[in-house]
Motif scaffolding. Structure first.
Motif, short mmCIF file in Angstrom:
data_model
loop_
_atom_site.label_atom_id
_atom_site.label_comp_id
_atom_site.label_asym_id
_atom_site.label_seq_id
_atom_site.Cartn_x
_atom_site.Cartn_y
_atom_site.Cartn_z
N TYR A 11 0.83 -1.36 0.08
CA TYR A 11 -0.04 0.28 0.11
C TYR A 11 0.98 1.40 -0.07
CZ TYR A 11 -3.99 2.88 0.87
OH TYR A 11 -5.09 3.82 0.78
N VAL A 12 1.85 1.08 0.85
CA VAL A 12 2.70 2.54 0.86
C VAL A 12 3.49 2.49 -0.42
CG1 VAL A 12 4.98 3.23 1.97
CG2 VAL A 12 3.08 2.35 3.25
N LYS A 13 3.88 1.64 -1.17
CA LYS A 13 4.67 1.74 -2.42
C LYS A 13 3.70 2.34 -3.46
CE LYS A 13 7.75 -2.26 -1.54
NZ LYS A 13 8.29 -3.49 -2.13
N GLY A 14 2.34 1.92 -3.25
CA GLY A 14 1.57 2.52 -4.29
C GLY A 14 1.39 3.89 -3.88
N ILE A 15 1.37 4.32 -3.11
CA ILE A 15 1.47 5.91 -2.42
C ILE A 15 2.63 6.47 -3.24
CG2 ILE A 15 1.58 7.49 -0.74
CD1 ILE A 15 0.04 5.62 0.92
N PHE A 16 3.82 6.07 -3.21
CA PHE A 16 4.99 6.62 -3.69
C PHE A 16 4.64 6.36 -5.27
CE2 PHE A 16 6.69 6.39 0.61
CZ PHE A 16 7.42 7.30 0.76
N ARG A 17 4.47 5.39 -5.98
CA ARG A 17 4.09 5.41 -7.05
C ARG A 17 3.29 6.53 -7.74
NH1 ARG A 17 3.95 -0.11 -6.63
NH2 ARG A 17 1.67 0.01 -6.48
N ASP A 18 2.08 6.78 -7.03
CA ASP A 18 1.04 7.95 -7.45
C ASP A 18 1.81 9.24 -7.27
OD1 ASP A 18 -0.77 6.03 -7.79
OD2 ASP A 18 -1.86 6.43 -5.91
N LEU A 19 2.99 9.37 -6.45
CA LEU A 19 3.62 10.64 -6.09
C LEU A 19 4.90 10.60 -7.16
CD1 LEU A 19 3.62 11.07 -2.17
CD2 LEU A 19 2.42 12.21 -3.60
N GLU A 20 5.05 9.83 -7.90
CA GLU A 20 6.22 9.43 -8.61
C GLU A 20 7.54 9.90 -8.06
OE1 GLU A 20 5.52 12.26 -12.09
OE2 GLU A 20 4.05 11.08 -12.88
N ARG A 21 7.57 9.03 -6.87
CA ARG A 21 8.74 8.92 -6.27
C ARG A 21 9.00 7.34 -5.70
NH1 ARG A 21 7.63 13.13 -1.08
NH2 ARG A 21 7.42 15.06 -2.33
N SER A 22 10.47 7.41 -5.57
CA SER A 22 10.77 5.88 -5.07
C SER A 22 10.38 5.55 -3.72
CB SER A 22 12.21 5.71 -5.61
OG SER A 22 13.17 6.80 -4.61
N PHE A 23 10.22 4.53 -3.57
CA PHE A 23 10.15 3.83 -2.24
C PHE A 23 11.53 3.44 -1.71
CE2 PHE A 23 9.61 0.20 0.72
CZ PHE A 23 8.73 0.95 1.75
N ASP A 24 12.06 4.30 -0.54
CA ASP A 24 13.31 3.92 -0.20
C ASP A 24 13.39 3.56 1.21
OD1 ASP A 24 15.93 3.78 0.63
OD2 ASP A 24 16.61 5.26 -0.54
N GLU A 25 13.45 2.33 1.74
CA GLU A 25 13.62 2.09 3.16
C GLU A 25 14.45 2.79 3.99
OE1 GLU A 25 14.13 -1.89 3.10
OE2 GLU A 25 12.03 -2.59 2.33
#
Length: 430
Positions: A156-170
């Protein structure tokens, strides 16, 4: 073999001594293991029969589980695992971040029943050692401590970052310190494996007599926030007014800013070491949002209304800020009150274990006046009538009708005749 991380116990022959062993491991950085049902050499204890062994192991397991639930402070349920097998019972204990830990008992002072490991044995902690633990604890937070849950799903969090056009970086989100280290509790809260629940209840009227709807929300905190706000929006009614200049004015029961800020505040400042849940309750006249835990850092209600911004969960706040769930951090409470300008202002209730904000329905006063007028008109046309006759003919709920009738009595507009089932309401003579 016993060492600074492993302790052997043949039995639980002294409750306080066993609790002290657990406390000593909790107050270490690395934790440890207590193996119950073995001798000093690690050999299994012999019982008279297998049935005796099964019964005793079950008794020990239940006792340990009860202790983990309520015999230590601060909260330790997330730090202790109990595993029973055919040969022994293994108690795995993580070193906690909320040191110093103690087991509960009658005490003469706040430093009683605090133990630490010294080599392969336990001993009482000195005053200096306790003070060092307290000082170190003040620099740590729960959400930055290592989580016992490591197999985490962030869909779900990765989906949010995709919508923001940002990379999910732990790493940039501080969910772990290095790629090879373990996830912290902020990561767990953002994952689909998060077991913390938020509960929503919608009541019929202004009290808790009758439910209209109940829901629970699970999973990743951003998912809970999104789904909760969507559900609340269904109950956030609009009142339309046409002004003298023929302009259409729409007023929601609750300002969107107040709702969002109150909900976000409940999540980011919650004390996740407490077992109770975030609760949202919607009544006809108000909405209450309750979050476990007091105001952090010893601040007061007046402090936060003036703009003080305590941070109980800074890693979680950082991550939600990157996902654009938080705007102008530190101004949330002031934005809530500002959105109610010209209306009854929100109310904040803070105790040692709970933070609650009450948002008032901006359309409720007008709704009462309109329905009160309807009751007056009904009584004027039909004469003395029972509460049931009034509510049925005006299509009102029981509790709400009683509230309206009480207001009309308090305003000296109606009288009551009779009692019990024969009670009637009559307009007073002008």
């Amino acid at each position: 073999m016993e060492n600074n991380e492993v302790e052997y116990k043949q039995e639980i022959n002294n409750d306080e001594d066993f609790k002290a062993e657990i406390t000593a491991f909790l107050n270490t950085d690395i934790g440890g293991t207590i193996i119950l049902g073995v001798d000093d050499d690690g050999n299994s204890v012999q019982f008279e029969s297998e049935s005796d062994k099964t019964a005793i192991f079950k008794e020990w397991e239940e006792k340990l589980a009860n202790w983990v639930s309520d015999s230590f402070e601060p909260e330790v349920r997330h730090l202790i695992d109990i595993e029973r097998n055919f040969f022994n019972i293994t108690v795995s204990i993580q070193g906690g971040d909320n040191k110093p830990y103690r087991f509960k008992n009658k005490r003469k002072n706040s430093y009683d029943h605090i133990y630490i490991r010294s080599g392969s044995t336990k001993r009482r902690a000195s005053t200096d050692e306790i003070n060092r633990m307290i000082k170190k604890h003040d620099s740590n937070t729960f959400d930055s401590s290592v989580s016992k849950f490591q197999n985490l799903n962030f869909d779900y969090v990765k989906g949010i970052f995709r919508d923001l056009e940002r990379s999910f970086d732990e790493l940039s989100l501080n969910l772990k310190k290095t790629q090879n280290q373990k996830y912290n509790y902020a990561a767990y809260l953002l994952s689909e494996e998060n077991e913390n629940v938020i509960k929503l209840a919608v009541f019929d009227g202004i009290d808790v007599d009758s439910f209209r709807d109940k829901k629970e929300f699970y999973g990743s905190l951003p998912k809970q926030i999104d789904y909760l706000l969507e559900t609340i929006d269904i109950h956030n009614n609009k009142q339309v007014t046409i002004t003298k200049s023929s302009q259409r004015v729409e007023l929601t029961s609750y300002p969107e800013i107040a709702l969002r800020e109150s909900i976000i505040n409940a999540f980011v400042h919650r004390d996740y070491t407490l077992s109770s849940d975030i609760k949202v309750e919607i009544y006809d006249d108000r909405m209450t949002i309750s979050s476990p835990g007091s105001i952090p850092d010893g601040l007061t209600v007046d402090d936060i209304k003036e703009g003080s911004n305590p941070k109980r969960n800074p890693v979680l706040i950082h991550a939600l800020d990157k996902m654009q769930y938080i705007e102008n951090y530190g101004s949330g409470i002031r934005r809530i009150f500002s959105s109610y300008k010209g209306f009854k202002e929100p109310k904040i209730i803070a105790t040692e274990n709970q933070f609650k904000i009450v948002l008032f329905n901006r359309n409720f006063v007008e709704e009462i006046d309109n329905h009160s007028d309807s009751i007056v008109q009904y009584l004027n046309m039909n004469g003395p009538s029972s509460r049931f006759e009034i509510q049925e003919n005006l299509h009102l709920q029981k509790s709400y009708t009683l509230d309206l009738l009480k207001k009309l009595r308090d305003d000296n507009i109606i009288n009551i005749e009779g009692s019990g089932r024969s009670t009637k309401y009559r307009l007073k003579e002008k």
